[in-house]
Design a protein around this motif. Structure first.
Motif, PDB file in Angstrom:
ATOM      1  N   ASP A 178      -0.707 -14.196   8.590  1.00  0.00           N
ATOM      2  CA  ASP A 178      -1.715 -13.831   9.599  1.00  0.00           C
ATOM      3  C   ASP A 178      -2.190 -12.394   9.343  1.00  0.00           C
ATOM      4  O   ASP A 178      -2.853 -12.139   8.355  1.00  0.00           O
ATOM      5  N   ASP A 179      -1.802 -11.435  10.235  1.00  0.00           N
ATOM      6  CA  ASP A 179      -2.249 -10.052  10.075  1.00  0.00           C
ATOM      7  C   ASP A 179      -1.159  -9.162   9.479  1.00  0.00           C
ATOM      8  O   ASP A 179      -1.168  -7.947   9.653  1.00  0.00           O
ATOM      9  N   SER A 180      -0.203  -9.780   8.743  1.00  0.00           N
ATOM     10  CA  SER A 180       0.893  -9.028   8.136  1.00  0.00           C
ATOM     11  C   SER A 180       1.095  -9.480   6.693  1.00  0.00           C
ATOM     12  O   SER A 180       0.544 -10.493   6.256  1.00  0.00           O
ATOM     13  N   PHE A 181       1.908  -8.692   5.983  1.00  0.00           N
ATOM     14  CA  PHE A 181       2.300  -9.053   4.627  1.00  0.00           C
ATOM     15  C   PHE A 181       3.818  -9.055   4.520  1.00  0.00           C
ATOM     16  O   PHE A 181       4.491  -8.160   5.050  1.00  0.00           O
ATOM     17  N   GLU A 182       4.340 -10.059   3.824  1.00  0.00           N
ATOM     18  CA  GLU A 182       5.738 -10.050   3.421  1.00  0.00           C
ATOM     19  C   GLU A 182       5.855  -9.162   2.182  1.00  0.00           C
ATOM     20  O   GLU A 182       5.035  -9.252   1.273  1.00  0.00           O
ATOM     21  N   LEU A 183       6.862  -8.274   2.172  1.00  0.00           N
ATOM     22  CA  LEU A 183       7.102  -7.413   1.022  1.00  0.00           C
ATOM     23  C   LEU A 183       8.393  -7.830   0.337  1.00  0.00           C
ATOM     24  O   LEU A 183       9.423  -8.000   0.982  1.00  0.00           O
ATOM     25  N   LEU A 184       8.328  -7.977  -0.980  1.00  0.00           N
ATOM     26  CA  LEU A 184       9.504  -8.365  -1.752  1.00  0.00           C
ATOM     27  C   LEU A 184      10.291  -7.149  -2.234  1.00  0.00           C
ATOM     28  O   LEU A 184      11.464  -7.267  -2.569  1.00  0.00           O
ATOM     29  N   SER A 185       9.632  -5.985  -2.273  1.00  0.00           N
ATOM     30  CA  SER A 185      10.325  -4.759  -2.686  1.00  0.00           C
ATOM     31  C   SER A 185       9.497  -3.558  -2.269  1.00  0.00           C
ATOM     32  O   SER A 185       8.308  -3.671  -1.967  1.00  0.00           O
ATOM     33  N   GLY A 186      10.148  -2.381  -2.246  1.00  0.00           N
ATOM     34  CA  GLY A 186       9.448  -1.125  -2.015  1.00  0.00           C
ATOM     35  C   GLY A 186       9.685  -0.503  -0.659  1.00  0.00           C
ATOM     36  O   GLY A 186       9.658   0.724  -0.518  1.00  0.00           O
ATOM     37  N   ILE A 187       9.896  -1.302   0.389  1.00  0.00           N
ATOM     38  CA  ILE A 187      10.059  -0.798   1.750  1.00  0.00           C
ATOM     39  C   ILE A 187      11.344  -1.378   2.337  1.00  0.00           C
ATOM     40  O   ILE A 187      11.641  -2.563   2.152  1.00  0.00           O
ATOM     41  N   GLU A 188      12.076  -0.532   3.075  1.00  0.00           N
ATOM     42  CA  GLU A 188      13.324  -0.970   3.698  1.00  0.00           C
ATOM     43  C   GLU A 188      13.100  -1.298   5.173  1.00  0.00           C
ATOM     44  O   GLU A 188      12.149  -0.821   5.806  1.00  0.00           O
ATOM     45  N   ASP A 189      13.995  -2.115   5.703  1.00  0.00           N
ATOM     46  CA  ASP A 189      13.962  -2.448   7.127  1.00  0.00           C
ATOM     47  C   ASP A 189      14.090  -1.179   7.965  1.00  0.00           C
ATOM     48  O   ASP A 189      14.987  -0.360   7.753  1.00  0.00           O
ATOM     49  N   GLY A 190      13.171  -0.966   8.923  1.00  0.00           N
ATOM     50  CA  GLY A 190      13.207   0.204   9.785  1.00  0.00           C
ATOM     51  C   GLY A 190      12.384   1.368   9.299  1.00  0.00           C
ATOM     52  O   GLY A 190      12.242   2.370  10.027  1.00  0.00           O
ATOM     53  N   ASP A 191      11.822   1.312   8.085  1.00  0.00           N
ATOM     54  CA  ASP A 191      10.963   2.392   7.596  1.00  0.00           C
ATOM     55  C   ASP A 191       9.724   2.526   8.479  1.00  0.00           C
ATOM     56  O   ASP A 191       9.157   1.527   8.932  1.00  0.00           O
ATOM     57  N   THR A 192       9.294   3.757   8.707  1.00  0.00           N
ATOM     58  CA  THR A 192       8.043   4.007   9.422  1.00  0.00           C
ATOM     59  C   THR A 192       6.916   4.037   8.392  1.00  0.00           C
ATOM     60  O   THR A 192       6.974   4.801   7.415  1.00  0.00           O
ATOM     61  N   VAL A 193       5.914   3.197   8.582  1.00  0.00           N
ATOM     62  CA  VAL A 193       4.838   3.076   7.602  1.00  0.00           C
ATOM     63  C   VAL A 193       3.511   3.473   8.235  1.00  0.00           C
ATOM     64  O   VAL A 193       3.296   3.303   9.437  1.00  0.00           O
ATOM     65  N   VAL A 194       2.628   4.003   7.418  1.00  0.00           N
ATOM     66  CA  VAL A 194       1.295   4.416   7.864  1.00  0.00           C
ATOM     67  C   VAL A 194       0.387   3.201   7.864  1.00  0.00           C
ATOM     68  O   VAL A 194       0.286   2.481   6.862  1.00  0.00           O
ATOM     69  N   ILE A 195      -0.295   2.969   8.986  1.00  0.00           N
ATOM     70  CA  ILE A 195      -1.190   1.809   9.080  1.00  0.00           C
ATOM     71  C   ILE A 195      -2.647   2.210   9.256  1.00  0.00           C
ATOM     72  O   ILE A 195      -3.529   1.354   9.260  1.00  0.00           O
ATOM     73  N   ALA A 196      -2.914   3.528   9.383  1.00  0.00           N
ATOM     74  CA  ALA A 196      -4.300   3.999   9.481  1.00  0.00           C
ATOM     75  C   ALA A 196      -4.343   5.456   9.061  1.00  0.00           C
ATOM     76  O   ALA A 196      -3.391   6.212   9.299  1.00  0.00           O
ATOM     77  N   GLY A 197      -5.456   5.843   8.406  1.00  0.00           N
ATOM     78  CA  GLY A 197      -5.628   7.221   7.982  1.00  0.00           C
ATOM     79  C   GLY A 197      -5.178   7.499   6.569  1.00  0.00           C
ATOM     80  O   GLY A 197      -4.952   8.659   6.201  1.00  0.00           O
ATOM     81  N   GLN A 198      -5.061   6.471   5.715  1.00  0.00           N
ATOM     82  CA  GLN A 198      -4.539   6.674   4.355  1.00  0.00           C
ATOM     83  C   GLN A 198      -5.525   7.343   3.408  1.00  0.00           C
ATOM     84  O   GLN A 198      -5.139   7.785   2.320  1.00  0.00           O
ATOM     85  N   VAL A 199      -6.798   7.446   3.790  1.00  0.00           N
ATOM     86  CA  VAL A 199      -7.821   7.931   2.861  1.00  0.00           C
ATOM     87  C   VAL A 199      -7.514   9.332   2.339  1.00  0.00           C
ATOM     88  O   VAL A 199      -7.699   9.640   1.164  1.00  0.00           O
ATOM     89  N   ARG A 200      -7.014  10.236   3.195  1.00  0.00           N
ATOM     90  CA  ARG A 200      -6.770  11.620   2.801  1.00  0.00           C
ATOM     91  C   ARG A 200      -5.343  11.880   2.335  1.00  0.00           C
ATOM     92  O   ARG A 200      -4.950  13.035   2.138  1.00  0.00           O
ATOM     93  N   LYS A 233       5.387   2.217  -4.065  1.00  0.00           N
ATOM     94  CA  LYS A 233       4.804   1.024  -4.681  1.00  0.00           C
ATOM     95  C   LYS A 233       5.540  -0.205  -4.156  1.00  0.00           C
ATOM     96  O   LYS A 233       6.774  -0.206  -4.070  1.00  0.00           O
ATOM     97  N   VAL A 234       4.788  -1.268  -3.808  1.00  0.00           N
ATOM     98  CA  VAL A 234       5.395  -2.458  -3.214  1.00  0.00           C
ATOM     99  C   VAL A 234       4.996  -3.701  -3.985  1.00  0.00           C
ATOM    100  O   VAL A 234       3.981  -3.726  -4.682  1.00  0.00           O
ATOM    101  N   GLU A 235       5.814  -4.727  -3.848  1.00  0.00           N
ATOM    102  CA  GLU A 235       5.513  -6.057  -4.386  1.00  0.00           C
ATOM    103  C   GLU A 235       5.253  -6.993  -3.213  1.00  0.00           C
ATOM    104  O   GLU A 235       6.112  -7.166  -2.353  1.00  0.00           O
ATOM    105  N   LEU A 236       4.051  -7.542  -3.177  1.00  0.00           N
ATOM    106  CA  LEU A 236       3.672  -8.391  -2.058  1.00  0.00           C
ATOM    107  C   LEU A 236       4.248  -9.787  -2.205  1.00  0.00           C
ATOM    108  O   LEU A 236       4.323 -10.339  -3.310  1.00  0.00           O
ATOM    109  N   GLY A 237       4.616 -10.354  -1.057  1.00  0.00           N
ATOM    110  CA  GLY A 237       4.959 -11.772  -0.991  1.00  0.00           C
ATOM    111  C   GLY A 237       3.782 -12.530  -0.410  1.00  0.00           C
ATOM    112  O   GLY A 237       2.673 -12.468  -0.924  1.00  0.00           O
ATOM    113  N   GLN A 238       4.002 -13.209   0.694  1.00  0.00           N
ATOM    114  CA  GLN A 238       2.951 -14.010   1.309  1.00  0.00           C
ATOM    115  C   GLN A 238       2.191 -13.216   2.369  1.00  0.00           C
ATOM    116  O   GLN A 238       2.723 -12.288   2.961  1.00  0.00           O
TER     117      GLN A 238
END
Length: 340
Positions: A304-326, A296-301
């Motif tokens: 453009d095509d990105s989001f600032e995160l205020l919490s939930g994800i650390e620097d260097g984490d590998t995140v899924v950007i496609a295929g989340q449906v399943r 779970k994350v808290e969005l900042g601003q």
């Protein structure tokens, strides 16, 4: 020992068949895993901009109304009209002023006669003084009535409200409201208590208006309220915007952007952020060692095509950007090659 010439080939065939079935099973298993595309979250400096909304107000507002109730004869302007300082806007019934003028003329005649009698020794100074006091009071009363019979604009501006029609008796509301829209207009925003330490008098801010999509105007903070508004926990802050060309009108919807400095926060592609169905929660899937985890994350601003995160994800984490449906928390996945 003798070997059946048919046994060895049959055994080898069975072994080869078993190996092939295993490889095929592994391939099928891999193909059945959800396919995802990943990216790496990075921490970077992000300008902390707060956007506040409010309606445009005239820099100075004057309510045009007589000092006493009277019947309106004419209203010479309407909402939206530009008026000049000293311009006549409203005329009211002058019958009272006419009667006072007649009485004033009679009092002037009596006073002048008393002065003549005093000069020839046939009158008294006391009589002259009494008539003089009476005359001065009548003059002041007449002048006051006359002023409230013809209403003029004290400023140059725009008529923003009209509350009566000719023939009406004036009451508690002003007949007209005139707003001064040049050289400036103002926008009064309510700034969060937590941001007040950064908001200073004289600070420049960006202002946009829905009427002028995409165009930025420069505003300046000209007043910060000294006291907190308790119910909202905010401070009223006045932003002044130059309006020499009168493009900005009172009542327009304005957005004021205030830069509160920069902070180092994690930024992820906007495709990584998924909204939880049936709630306002946002989350991101992280990938590690062949499986994904729900975060779970808290969005900042939005950037453009990105989001600032205020919490939930650390620097260097590998995140899924496609295929989340399943996906679900802890599900094993197969990573596809990123197309870059």
């Amino acid at each position: 020992m003798k070997y059946n010439r048919y046994l060895i080939p049959a055994t080898m065939a069975a072994i080869l068949s078993a190996c092939g079935d295993k490889e095929q099973a592994e391939t099928v298993a891999d193909e059945e895993l959800p396919m995802v595309q990943v990216d790496v979250a990075h921490k970077r400096s992000v300008d902390q901009t707060r956007t506040y909304t409010a309606n445009v107000e005239a820099d100075n507002v004057n309510n045009i109304a007589p000092a006493m109730s009277n019947r309106i004869e004419r209203i010479l302007v309407d909402v939206g009209d530009h008026v000049k300082r000293g311009q006549t806007l409203v005329t009211l019934d002058a019958s009272t002023a006419d009667q006072q003028r007649i009485n004033l003329e009679l009092s002037e005649t009596e006073y002048n006669r008393a002065v003549e009698l005093l000069n020839i020794g046939a009158g008294t100074q006391r009589a002259v003084d009494q008539l003089k006091a009476q005359l001065d009071a009548q003059r002041a009363q007449y002048q006051n009535t006359l002023t409230n019979t013809v209403l003029k604009s004290p400023i140059t501006g725009v008529v923003t409200a009209r509350n009566y029609d000719p023939g009406d008796m004036t009451g508690a509301q002003p007949v007209l409201t005139v707003g001064q829209t040049t050289p400036n207009v103002k926008v009064v925003i309510n700034v969060n208590e937590s941001d007040l330490a950064v908001v200073k008098h004289g600070m420049t801010v960006d202002v946009t208006f829905d009427a002028y999509d995409g165009e930025k105007f420069t505003g300046r903070i000209t007043r910060v309220a000294p006291a907190l508004d308790i119910p909202t926990r905010t401070f009223p802050v006045e932003v002044t915007v130059a309006n020499n060309d009168e493009r900005i009108r009172p009542g327009m919807f304005a957005r004021v952007g205030i830069n509160l400095g920069a902070r180092d926060n994690v930024v992820v592609p906007d495709r990584a952020v998924v909204k939880q169905t049936g709630s306002a929660n946002k989350y991101v899937y992280t990938y590690s060692n062949g499986t994904v985890a729900y975060k779970k994350v808290e969005l900042g601003q939005r950037l453009d095509d990105s989001f600032e995160l205020l919490s939930g994800i650390e620097d260097g984490d590998t995140v899924v950007i496609a295929g989340q449906v399943r996906l679900a928390d802890g599900v094993a996945v197969s990573v596809m090659n990123n197309d870059k």
